[in-house]
Motif scaffolding. Structure first.
Motif, PDB file in Angstrom:
ATOM      1  N   ARG A  24       0.931  -1.238   0.020  1.00 52.70           N
ATOM      2  CA  ARG A  24       0.055   0.144   0.082  1.00 52.70           C
ATOM      3  C   ARG A  24       0.810   1.228   0.078  1.00 52.70           C
ATOM      4  O   ARG A  24       0.557   2.153  -0.650  1.00 52.70           O
ATOM      5  N   ILE A  25       1.919   1.217   0.772  1.00 52.76           N
ATOM      6  CA  ILE A  25       2.780   2.290   0.808  1.00 52.76           C
ATOM      7  C   ILE A  25       3.314   2.772  -0.553  1.00 52.76           C
ATOM      8  O   ILE A  25       3.460   3.808  -1.027  1.00 52.76           O
ATOM      9  N   LEU A  26       4.128   1.603  -1.313  1.00 58.43           N
ATOM     10  CA  LEU A  26       4.585   1.608  -2.521  1.00 58.43           C
ATOM     11  C   LEU A  26       3.642   2.183  -3.528  1.00 58.43           C
ATOM     12  O   LEU A  26       3.884   3.204  -4.298  1.00 58.43           O
ATOM     13  N   SER A  27       2.291   1.771  -3.543  1.00 57.50           N
ATOM     14  CA  SER A  27       1.166   1.999  -4.473  1.00 57.50           C
ATOM     15  C   SER A  27       0.834   3.705  -4.316  1.00 57.50           C
ATOM     16  O   SER A  27       0.861   4.445  -5.166  1.00 57.50           O
ATOM     17  N   ALA A  28       0.608   4.054  -2.987  1.00 54.75           N
ATOM     18  CA  ALA A  28       0.439   5.249  -2.518  1.00 54.75           C
ATOM     19  C   ALA A  28       1.679   6.222  -2.950  1.00 54.75           C
ATOM     20  O   ALA A  28       1.619   7.429  -3.578  1.00 54.75           O
ATOM     21  N   ALA A  29       2.935   5.886  -2.912  1.00 54.17           N
ATOM     22  CA  ALA A  29       4.160   6.703  -3.274  1.00 54.17           C
ATOM     23  C   ALA A  29       4.115   6.911  -4.896  1.00 54.17           C
ATOM     24  O   ALA A  29       4.389   7.905  -5.226  1.00 54.17           O
ATOM     25  N   HIS A  30       3.967   5.749  -5.310  1.00 58.22           N
ATOM     26  CA  HIS A  30       4.006   6.042  -6.800  1.00 58.22           C
ATOM     27  C   HIS A  30       2.737   7.021  -7.460  1.00 58.22           C
ATOM     28  O   HIS A  30       3.271   7.907  -8.127  1.00 58.22           O
ATOM     29  N   ASP A  31       1.707   7.045  -6.896  1.00 60.73           N
ATOM     30  CA  ASP A  31       0.601   7.736  -7.256  1.00 60.73           C
ATOM     31  C   ASP A  31       1.019   9.277  -6.929  1.00 60.73           C
ATOM     32  O   ASP A  31       0.719  10.150  -7.882  1.00 60.73           O
ATOM     33  N   LEU A  32       1.646   9.418  -5.890  1.00 63.51           N
ATOM     34  CA  LEU A  32       1.887  10.522  -5.309  1.00 63.51           C
ATOM     35  C   LEU A  32       2.875  11.341  -6.065  1.00 63.51           C
ATOM     36  O   LEU A  32       2.918  12.490  -6.405  1.00 63.51           O
ATOM     37  N   PHE A  33       3.921  10.336  -6.232  1.00 64.08           N
ATOM     38  CA  PHE A  33       5.072  11.138  -6.922  1.00 64.08           C
ATOM     39  C   PHE A  33       4.693  11.553  -8.600  1.00 64.08           C
ATOM     40  O   PHE A  33       5.261  12.548  -9.069  1.00 64.08           O
ATOM     41  N   VAL A  34       3.687  10.554  -9.110  1.00 70.21           N
ATOM     42  CA  VAL A  34       3.159  11.206 -10.420  1.00 70.21           C
ATOM     43  C   VAL A  34       2.505  12.188 -10.507  1.00 70.21           C
ATOM     44  O   VAL A  34       2.603  13.200 -11.324  1.00 70.21           O
ATOM     45  N   THR A  35       1.391  12.468  -9.507  1.00 71.75           N
ATOM     46  CA  THR A  35       0.607  13.243  -9.769  1.00 71.75           C
ATOM     47  C   THR A  35       0.767  14.713  -8.861  1.00 71.75           C
ATOM     48  O   THR A  35       0.606  15.684  -9.243  1.00 71.75           O
ATOM     49  N   LYS A  36       1.558  14.512  -7.626  1.00 72.62           N
ATOM     50  CA  LYS A  36       2.029  15.706  -6.930  1.00 72.62           C
ATOM     51  C   LYS A  36       3.332  15.893  -7.292  1.00 72.62           C
ATOM     52  O   LYS A  36       3.632  17.320  -6.954  1.00 72.62           O
ATOM     53  N   GLY A  37       4.200  15.218  -7.411  1.00 75.67           N
ATOM     54  CA  GLY A  37       5.664  15.450  -7.807  1.00 75.67           C
ATOM     55  C   GLY A  37       6.451  15.082  -6.584  1.00 75.67           C
ATOM     56  O   GLY A  37       6.033  14.895  -5.673  1.00 75.67           O
ATOM     57  N   ASN A 111       8.709  -3.695 -24.395  1.00 69.49           N
ATOM     58  CA  ASN A 111       9.124  -2.489 -23.703  1.00 69.49           C
ATOM     59  C   ASN A 111       7.945  -1.518 -23.551  1.00 69.49           C
ATOM     60  O   ASN A 111       7.950  -0.722 -22.653  1.00 69.49           O
ATOM     61  N   THR A 112       6.859  -1.653 -24.726  1.00 71.86           N
ATOM     62  CA  THR A 112       5.932  -0.941 -24.429  1.00 71.86           C
ATOM     63  C   THR A 112       5.011  -1.123 -23.330  1.00 71.86           C
ATOM     64  O   THR A 112       4.594  -0.206 -22.519  1.00 71.86           O
ATOM     65  N   ALA A 113       4.987  -2.395 -22.821  1.00 68.63           N
ATOM     66  CA  ALA A 113       4.271  -2.753 -21.610  1.00 68.63           C
ATOM     67  C   ALA A 113       5.016  -2.110 -20.306  1.00 68.63           C
ATOM     68  O   ALA A 113       4.660  -1.572 -19.478  1.00 68.63           O
ATOM     69  N   ALA A 114       6.406  -2.079 -20.801  1.00 75.60           N
ATOM     70  CA  ALA A 114       7.176  -1.528 -19.476  1.00 75.60           C
ATOM     71  C   ALA A 114       7.262  -0.147 -19.377  1.00 75.60           C
ATOM     72  O   ALA A 114       6.920   0.586 -18.298  1.00 75.60           O
ATOM     73  N   MET A 115       6.901   0.692 -20.547  1.00 72.35           N
ATOM     74  CA  MET A 115       6.555   2.057 -20.524  1.00 72.35           C
ATOM     75  C   MET A 115       5.302   2.504 -20.060  1.00 72.35           C
ATOM     76  O   MET A 115       4.902   3.531 -19.262  1.00 72.35           O
ATOM     77  N   ARG A 116       4.194   1.455 -20.136  1.00 73.14           N
ATOM     78  CA  ARG A 116       2.918   1.622 -19.549  1.00 73.14           C
ATOM     79  C   ARG A 116       2.983   1.862 -18.111  1.00 73.14           C
ATOM     80  O   ARG A 116       2.424   2.618 -17.339  1.00 73.14           O
ATOM     81  N   ARG A 117       4.122   1.318 -17.537  1.00 68.00           N
ATOM     82  CA  ARG A 117       4.160   0.973 -16.207  1.00 68.00           C
ATOM     83  C   ARG A 117       4.964   1.999 -15.553  1.00 68.00           C
ATOM     84  O   ARG A 117       4.792   2.865 -14.502  1.00 68.00           O
ATOM     85  N   THR A 118       6.009   2.514 -16.366  1.00 65.81           N
ATOM     86  CA  THR A 118       7.176   3.400 -15.732  1.00 65.81           C
ATOM     87  C   THR A 118       7.312   4.885 -16.264  1.00 65.81           C
ATOM     88  O   THR A 118       7.875   5.636 -15.477  1.00 65.81           O
ATOM     89  N   ALA A 119       6.650   5.211 -17.417  1.00 66.79           N
ATOM     90  CA  ALA A 119       6.934   6.488 -18.050  1.00 66.79           C
ATOM     91  C   ALA A 119       6.575   7.389 -17.235  1.00 66.79           C
ATOM     92  O   ALA A 119       7.281   8.529 -17.087  1.00 66.79           O
ATOM     93  N   ARG A 120       5.492   7.450 -16.716  1.00 65.04           N
ATOM     94  CA  ARG A 120       4.826   8.862 -15.804  1.00 65.04           C
ATOM     95  C   ARG A 120       5.852   8.908 -14.593  1.00 65.04           C
ATOM     96  O   ARG A 120       6.282   9.984 -14.400  1.00 65.04           O
TER      97      ARG A 120
END
Length: 214
Positions: A24-37, A111-120
C-alpha cells in the motif's frame, strides 16, 4: 508433573500485514510522485494515502529517497521480486529467439508494456532532478541501469551476426528510445494505442539494426 505447554508464537499474520502495508505504501508513493511530484510529496502524504502511520513508512523504508528507489524497482519489474530485468522470463525468451527481426519486434512489445508501467514515474523523477539531489541521483542510476541493460540487448543482437550497426550504436539508440519520452508523446499526447506504438517501434528498430539479405 509437567508444566503448561507454551503455545508457539505465530508471526505469519504480522508478517502478512507488514507485506500488505509495504504494498500500500509503494502504491501510494507511486501515485503521489506522479500526480503531486516527488519534491512536493512528504512521508506524511504517503502515509495518509496508504492509510498507515508515518512511523510505519519510516520503519519500512527509512526515508523518502529509499522509498523512491524501491518504488522505481517495483514499477520497473511489475512486482516486488528482486530479479534483474535481463534474467526475467520475458527477456530470456527474447534472447532465445534466433531471428533478429522477430526479436526486436517482440522486444518492442515488451518495452511498450514497461513504458505503460514506468514512463509517468520516470517523467516525475526527471522533473524533480533539477532541484532535488535525491531525484537527480535516482535519475542518474535509472539511466545507468538502462544503458547497461541495453548493452546486454546489443551484445545478444551482435552475436546473431545479423546486426547492421556497431554494438555501441545499437546500445545507444536502444537506450535513447526506451526512456519513456517517445511512448509519452505518441501514446499519451497523440493518442496512439500501445499496439500501434509497439508495432511502430518494432519497425523502427528492425529497419535500423537488422541486416537485410538480398
Amino acid at each position: 508433573m509437567s508444566g503448561p505447554v507454551k503455545r508457539r508464537y505465530d508471526s505469519s499474520r504480522r508478517q502478512e500485514q507488514a507485506k500488505e502495508n509495504r504494498r500500500r505504501i509503494l502504491s501510494a508513493a507511486h501515485d503521489l510522485f506522479v500526480t503531486k511530484g516527488y519534491g512536493r510529496t512528504t512521508i506524511a502524504d504517503v502515509a495518509a494515502e496508504a492509510g498507515v502511520a508515518p512511523e510505519t513508512v519510516y520503519s519500512a523504508f527509512k526515508n523518502k529517497p529509499a522509498l523512491l528507489h524501491r518504488t522505481w524497482d517495483v514499477t520497473v519489474g511489475g512486482d516486488d521480486e528482486d530479479v534483474p530485468m535481463l534474467e526475467r522470463p520475458p527477456l530470456r525468451a527474447l534472447f532465445a529467439e534466433p531471428d533478429l527481426r522477430t526479436r526486436f519486434a517482440a522486444f518492442a512489445i515488451v518495452n511498450t508494456a514497461a513504458m505503460r508501467r514506468t514512463a509517468r514515474l520516470h517523467l516525475a523523477v526527471r522533473g524533480a532532478a533539477a532541484s532535488d539531489p535525491a531525484a537527480a541521483a535516482m535519475l542518474a542510476e535509472i539511466d545507468r541501469q538502462r544503458l547497461e541493460s541495453m548493452g546486454g540487448h546489443a551484445r545478444e543482437a551482435a552475436a546473431t551476426g545479423r546486426l547492421a550497426v556497431s554494438e555501441d550504436e545499437c546500445r545507444d539508440v536502444l537506450w535513447s528510445t526506451t526512456d519513456g519520452t517517445l511512448w509519452h508523446r505518441l501514446v499519451e499526447c497523440q493518442g496512439w494505442s500501445d499496439e500501434r506504438y509497439a508495432a511502430w517501434l518494432g519497425r523502427l528498430w528492425v529497419s535500423s539494426f537488422v541486416v537485410t539479405f538480398g
